[in-house]
Design a protein around this motif. Sequence first.
Motif, PDB file in Angstrom:
ATOM      1  N   LYS A 129      10.964  -1.668  -9.779  1.00 32.32           N
ATOM      2  CA  LYS A 129       9.595  -1.190  -9.595  1.00 32.32           C
ATOM      3  C   LYS A 129       8.824  -1.166 -10.914  1.00 32.32           C
ATOM      4  O   LYS A 129       7.628  -1.430 -10.965  1.00 32.32           O
ATOM      5  N   SER A 130       9.532  -0.828 -11.991  1.00 31.89           N
ATOM      6  CA  SER A 130       8.860  -0.682 -13.286  1.00 31.89           C
ATOM      7  C   SER A 130       8.308  -2.005 -13.811  1.00 31.89           C
ATOM      8  O   SER A 130       7.477  -2.021 -14.706  1.00 31.89           O
ATOM      9  N   GLU A 131       8.794  -3.130 -13.272  1.00 33.51           N
ATOM     10  CA  GLU A 131       8.298  -4.422 -13.747  1.00 33.51           C
ATOM     11  C   GLU A 131       7.142  -4.940 -12.922  1.00 33.51           C
ATOM     12  O   GLU A 131       6.596  -6.000 -13.204  1.00 33.51           O
ATOM     13  N   LEU A 132       6.820  -4.221 -11.877  1.00 29.15           N
ATOM     14  CA  LEU A 132       5.749  -4.677 -11.005  1.00 29.15           C
ATOM     15  C   LEU A 132       4.513  -3.828 -11.206  1.00 29.15           C
ATOM     16  O   LEU A 132       4.579  -2.663 -11.580  1.00 29.15           O
ATOM     17  N   LEU A 133       3.387  -4.453 -10.949  1.00 34.05           N
ATOM     18  CA  LEU A 133       2.110  -3.759 -11.015  1.00 34.05           C
ATOM     19  C   LEU A 133       1.823  -3.172  -9.634  1.00 34.05           C
ATOM     20  O   LEU A 133       1.909  -3.874  -8.640  1.00 34.05           O
ATOM     21  N   ARG A 134       1.533  -1.888  -9.602  1.00 33.28           N
ATOM     22  CA  ARG A 134       1.199  -1.284  -8.310  1.00 33.28           C
ATOM     23  C   ARG A 134      -0.284  -1.488  -8.019  1.00 33.28           C
ATOM     24  O   ARG A 134      -1.123  -1.256  -8.882  1.00 33.28           O
ATOM     25  N   LEU A 135      -0.568  -1.933  -6.814  1.00 32.46           N
ATOM     26  CA  LEU A 135      -1.951  -2.172  -6.416  1.00 32.46           C
ATOM     27  C   LEU A 135      -2.291  -1.259  -5.261  1.00 32.46           C
ATOM     28  O   LEU A 135      -1.467  -1.024  -4.376  1.00 32.46           O
ATOM     29  N   VAL A 136      -3.484  -0.740  -5.283  1.00 37.51           N
ATOM     30  CA  VAL A 136      -3.931   0.072  -4.157  1.00 37.51           C
ATOM     31  C   VAL A 136      -5.287  -0.435  -3.690  1.00 37.51           C
ATOM     32  O   VAL A 136      -5.978  -1.170  -4.400  1.00 37.51           O
ATOM     33  N   LEU A 137      -5.640  -0.005  -2.497  1.00 39.15           N
ATOM     34  CA  LEU A 137      -6.892  -0.430  -1.910  1.00 39.15           C
ATOM     35  C   LEU A 137      -7.926   0.671  -2.065  1.00 39.15           C
ATOM     36  O   LEU A 137      -7.693   1.817  -1.691  1.00 39.15           O
ATOM     37  N   VAL A 138      -9.058   0.324  -2.667  1.00 40.33           N
ATOM     38  CA  VAL A 138     -10.170   1.261  -2.766  1.00 40.33           C
ATOM     39  C   VAL A 138     -11.352   0.596  -2.075  1.00 40.33           C
ATOM     40  O   VAL A 138     -11.897  -0.378  -2.576  1.00 40.33           O
ATOM     41  N   GLU A 139     -11.679   1.096  -0.911  1.00 37.67           N
ATOM     42  CA  GLU A 139     -12.630   0.440  -0.031  1.00 37.67           C
ATOM     43  C   GLU A 139     -12.163  -0.998   0.209  1.00 37.67           C
ATOM     44  O   GLU A 139     -11.026  -1.180   0.627  1.00 37.67           O
ATOM     45  N   ASP A 140     -12.969  -1.995  -0.118  1.00 39.77           N
ATOM     46  CA  ASP A 140     -12.509  -3.363   0.133  1.00 39.77           C
ATOM     47  C   ASP A 140     -11.935  -4.029  -1.097  1.00 39.77           C
ATOM     48  O   ASP A 140     -11.726  -5.232  -1.124  1.00 39.77           O
ATOM     49  N   HIS A 141     -11.694  -3.232  -2.118  1.00 41.53           N
ATOM     50  CA  HIS A 141     -11.235  -3.808  -3.372  1.00 41.53           C
ATOM     51  C   HIS A 141      -9.779  -3.468  -3.629  1.00 41.53           C
ATOM     52  O   HIS A 141      -9.379  -2.320  -3.529  1.00 41.53           O
ATOM     53  N   VAL A 142      -9.040  -4.496  -3.989  1.00 41.45           N
ATOM     54  CA  VAL A 142      -7.679  -4.257  -4.437  1.00 41.45           C
ATOM     55  C   VAL A 142      -7.763  -3.975  -5.935  1.00 41.45           C
ATOM     56  O   VAL A 142      -8.345  -4.761  -6.681  1.00 41.45           O
TER      57      VAL A 142
ATOM     58  N   VAL B 295      -5.130  -4.485   6.815  1.00 42.23           N
ATOM     59  CA  VAL B 295      -6.537  -4.630   7.153  1.00 42.23           C
ATOM     60  C   VAL B 295      -6.771  -6.073   7.603  1.00 42.23           C
ATOM     61  O   VAL B 295      -6.047  -6.977   7.201  1.00 42.23           O
ATOM     62  N   ALA B 296      -7.772  -6.233   8.427  1.00 42.09           N
ATOM     63  CA  ALA B 296      -8.137  -7.575   8.839  1.00 42.09           C
ATOM     64  C   ALA B 296      -9.165  -8.099   7.850  1.00 42.09           C
ATOM     65  O   ALA B 296      -9.921  -7.329   7.266  1.00 42.09           O
ATOM     66  N   GLY B 297      -9.171  -9.399   7.660  1.00 42.45           N
ATOM     67  CA  GLY B 297     -10.187  -9.965   6.789  1.00 42.45           C
ATOM     68  C   GLY B 297      -9.724 -10.015   5.344  1.00 42.45           C
ATOM     69  O   GLY B 297      -8.636  -9.567   5.009  1.00 42.45           O
ATOM     70  N   SER B 298     -10.593 -10.530   4.518  1.00 46.88           N
ATOM     71  CA  SER B 298     -10.168 -10.771   3.150  1.00 46.88           C
ATOM     72  C   SER B 298     -10.579  -9.613   2.255  1.00 46.88           C
ATOM     73  O   SER B 298     -11.529  -8.886   2.526  1.00 46.88           O
ATOM     74  N   LEU B 299      -9.834  -9.475   1.191  1.00 50.42           N
ATOM     75  CA  LEU B 299     -10.060  -8.385   0.263  1.00 50.42           C
ATOM     76  C   LEU B 299     -10.469  -8.935  -1.093  1.00 50.42           C
ATOM     77  O   LEU B 299     -10.133 -10.064  -1.449  1.00 50.42           O
ATOM     78  N   ASP B 300     -11.173  -8.116  -1.814  1.00 48.63           N
ATOM     79  CA  ASP B 300     -11.635  -8.524  -3.132  1.00 48.63           C
ATOM     80  C   ASP B 300     -10.561  -8.200  -4.176  1.00 48.63           C
ATOM     81  O   ASP B 300     -10.222  -7.042  -4.399  1.00 48.63           O
ATOM     82  N   VAL B 301     -10.026  -9.242  -4.794  1.00 47.42           N
ATOM     83  CA  VAL B 301      -8.975  -9.013  -5.784  1.00 47.42           C
ATOM     84  C   VAL B 301      -9.479  -9.263  -7.205  1.00 47.42           C
ATOM     85  O   VAL B 301      -8.694  -9.402  -8.136  1.00 47.42           O
ATOM     86  N   SER B 302     -10.809  -9.326  -7.358  1.00 44.32           N
ATOM     87  CA  SER B 302     -11.337  -9.721  -8.668  1.00 44.32           C
ATOM     88  C   SER B 302     -10.949  -8.739  -9.780  1.00 44.32           C
ATOM     89  O   SER B 302     -10.786  -9.135 -10.927  1.00 44.32           O
ATOM     90  N   ARG B 303     -10.777  -7.483  -9.408  1.00 39.56           N
ATOM     91  CA  ARG B 303     -10.406  -6.523 -10.453  1.00 39.56           C
ATOM     92  C   ARG B 303      -8.963  -6.698 -10.897  1.00 39.56           C
ATOM     93  O   ARG B 303      -8.621  -6.488 -12.055  1.00 39.56           O
ATOM     94  N   VAL B 304      -8.126  -7.093  -9.966  1.00 36.72           N
ATOM     95  CA  VAL B 304      -6.738  -7.377 -10.327  1.00 36.72           C
ATOM     96  C   VAL B 304      -6.699  -8.619 -11.206  1.00 36.72           C
ATOM     97  O   VAL B 304      -6.033  -8.657 -12.240  1.00 36.72           O
TER      98      VAL B 304
END
Length: 103
Positions: free
Chosen positions: A28-41, A78-87
């Motif tokens: 786990k320590s080698e992976l980046l944790r991502l969460v969803l905030v509204e439609d943004h990852v 979630v259905a549909g695409s998510l914005d990953v630009s911040r990641v």
Amino acid sequence: MRQHGKLEYGGHAAPQRTCVGCRVRTAKSELLRLVLVEDHVVPDLRGRLPGRGASLHPSLNCLELAERRRAFSRAFRVAGSLDVSRVRAHLEEDHEMSCRTPS
Ligand SMILES: [Zn+2]
């Protein structure tokens, strides 16, 4: 009083997660944790944001794989695409930093 607190930090039971991009299981320590905030990852850099998380290697390759497979939609249910630009921005910054840093 707890005498055996040390055990929790022992190397044997390191938690593992699966990268949503390449599907490789890693500590786990080698992976980046991502969460969803509204439609943004967004990257959860301190591991403190609430909610369902997804794990990703801190690599643009894995991000692209995850996007192509719509892994984020599945991970966050979630259905549909998510914005990953911040990641992406976070990973690009990291990448630039490691290229610039001489060591
Ligand atoms: Zn990966």
